[in-house]
Design an enzyme around this catalytic site. Sequence first.
Site, PDB file in Angstrom:
ATOM      1  N   GLY A 214      -4.032  -9.735  10.473  1.00  0.00           N
ATOM      2  CA  GLY A 214      -2.707  -9.139  10.474  1.00  0.00           C
ATOM      3  C   GLY A 214      -2.387  -8.214   9.319  1.00  0.00           C
ATOM      4  O   GLY A 214      -1.341  -7.558   9.324  1.00  0.00           O
ATOM      5  N   ASP A 215      -3.269  -8.143   8.310  1.00  0.00           N
ATOM      6  CA  ASP A 215      -2.988  -7.293   7.148  1.00  0.00           C
ATOM      7  C   ASP A 215      -4.299  -6.773   6.562  1.00  0.00           C
ATOM      8  O   ASP A 215      -4.527  -6.837   5.365  1.00  0.00           O
ATOM      9  CB  ASP A 215      -2.203  -8.088   6.099  1.00  0.00           C
ATOM     10  CG  ASP A 215      -1.463  -7.188   5.119  1.00  0.00           C
ATOM     11  OD1 ASP A 215      -1.385  -5.970   5.361  1.00  0.00           O
ATOM     12  OD2 ASP A 215      -0.964  -7.703   4.101  1.00  0.00           O
ATOM     13  N   PHE A 216      -5.143  -6.246   7.443  1.00  0.00           N
ATOM     14  CA  PHE A 216      -6.476  -5.773   7.052  1.00  0.00           C
ATOM     15  C   PHE A 216      -6.312  -4.420   6.369  1.00  0.00           C
ATOM     16  O   PHE A 216      -6.664  -3.374   6.910  1.00  0.00           O
ATOM     17  CB  PHE A 216      -7.355  -5.664   8.300  1.00  0.00           C
ATOM     18  CG  PHE A 216      -8.774  -6.126   8.106  1.00  0.00           C
ATOM     19  CD1 PHE A 216      -9.076  -7.478   7.984  1.00  0.00           C
ATOM     20  CD2 PHE A 216      -9.818  -5.218   8.057  1.00  0.00           C
ATOM     21  CE1 PHE A 216     -10.384  -7.911   7.811  1.00  0.00           C
ATOM     22  CE2 PHE A 216     -11.127  -5.635   7.894  1.00  0.00           C
ATOM     23  CZ  PHE A 216     -11.420  -6.981   7.768  1.00  0.00           C
ATOM     24  N   ASN A 217      -5.772  -4.449   5.153  1.00  0.00           N
ATOM     25  CA  ASN A 217      -5.436  -3.188   4.494  1.00  0.00           C
ATOM     26  C   ASN A 217      -6.353  -2.870   3.320  1.00  0.00           C
ATOM     27  O   ASN A 217      -7.206  -3.667   2.932  1.00  0.00           O
ATOM     28  CB  ASN A 217      -3.949  -3.164   4.088  1.00  0.00           C
ATOM     29  CG  ASN A 217      -3.632  -4.066   2.909  1.00  0.00           C
ATOM     30  OD1 ASN A 217      -4.323  -4.075   1.892  1.00  0.00           O
ATOM     31  ND2 ASN A 217      -2.556  -4.837   3.031  1.00  0.00           N
ATOM     32  N   ASN A 220      -6.454  -5.341   0.510  1.00  0.00           N
ATOM     33  CA  ASN A 220      -6.924  -6.692   0.846  1.00  0.00           C
ATOM     34  C   ASN A 220      -8.411  -6.740   1.161  1.00  0.00           C
ATOM     35  O   ASN A 220      -8.924  -7.794   1.537  1.00  0.00           O
ATOM     36  CB  ASN A 220      -6.139  -7.250   2.041  1.00  0.00           C
ATOM     37  CG  ASN A 220      -4.738  -7.679   1.653  1.00  0.00           C
ATOM     38  OD1 ASN A 220      -4.463  -7.932   0.483  1.00  0.00           O
ATOM     39  ND2 ASN A 220      -3.849  -7.756   2.624  1.00  0.00           N
TER      40      ASN A 220
END
Length: 355
Positions: A214-217, A220
């Site tokens: 959900g937050d594969f940024n 991260n």
Amino acid sequence: MSTKESKPNLSHSQVTDVVKRLYGLTASVVRPLPSYDDQNFYVAPSEGGEFVLKVMNSADSENVAVIELQTQSMNFLHQRGLPAQTALPTLTGQLMSLEEFDCGFGTQIYLVRLLTYLPGTTIAKITCSPQILYDVGKMAATLDTVLLQMEHPNTRVLQRERFIWKLTSIPLLNQYVHVMDGDPVQKIVKGVIEKYQVQVMPKLPLFRECINHGDFNDHNLLVKPDGPSKYKISGILDFADMSCGYFIFELAITIMYMMIESPTPLDVGGPVVAGWESVFPLNEAERDSLYWLVMCRFCQSLVLARYTVIQQPENEEYLMITSRKGLRHLSRLWELGKDEVERRWFQSAQQFRQI
């Protein structure tokens, strides 16, 4: 969403105390790490090792079952060879602990974990080659397919139906879009929300389900050198936005964040899609929705960052990292339109696969 009142604000002495009391470790080095809603500290104990003390905001700390499942998921991925953090048990054998602190708004309860520290540089700090973008897409798809194998009695807690960062929550942005009043981009945001409801929502039954990170940024994902001019992925951080979703959501989120720091953002999608499809090929409905889902994530980032800055003005520099550049990318993608952007992405992905 969390607010200024829910974000923890532990002092150096409180960190050293909690590390000693819960884990029996003497913190010889403590330094703060950036965080959107929570509080993170790098901790190097005199006994050896390197860790991250993660203190969840008091609002999310109420979701103990969700955080327990996130922690178990990290361990599951680590056991299967993916570079995820693991949690160190407390002296009483718990992977997390609920602690009371007064951070200026009265005594509140915060969930605390001590996670392994993963060395490396965030992808945001390097110039991403097509190969590392391919690897990112491949890693994102691999993570989602591995999580499908995880058996846990509480996976239902990850439904998180009104979690504002889920892509299915795009209609909820209407509650926050007023923070864009006076900004011409507000018209684009409203247009994207409408397109999601008209063009994407009817296709949801055709998307393949999974558990999303959900937050594969770009902040991260960690990389480390792999030869003179290459990098390899060395860490996946921050599972706080995990939820039940769809494979195509993870891909859209990944493309959006990989575009942020790229000097040629329109060239990002192709290699990421190629890497993704080397693990999990898209079906027709998923391919047809990718553009709008990437646009949706840009809108979430922009609107929710603006809203959170109102709550946490002292944290503006960190909160606006993504949305400042994302504003330009969103406008450019809107200007080019779905057909042209998809043509570039899928044509580039096909060419990359032929290399």
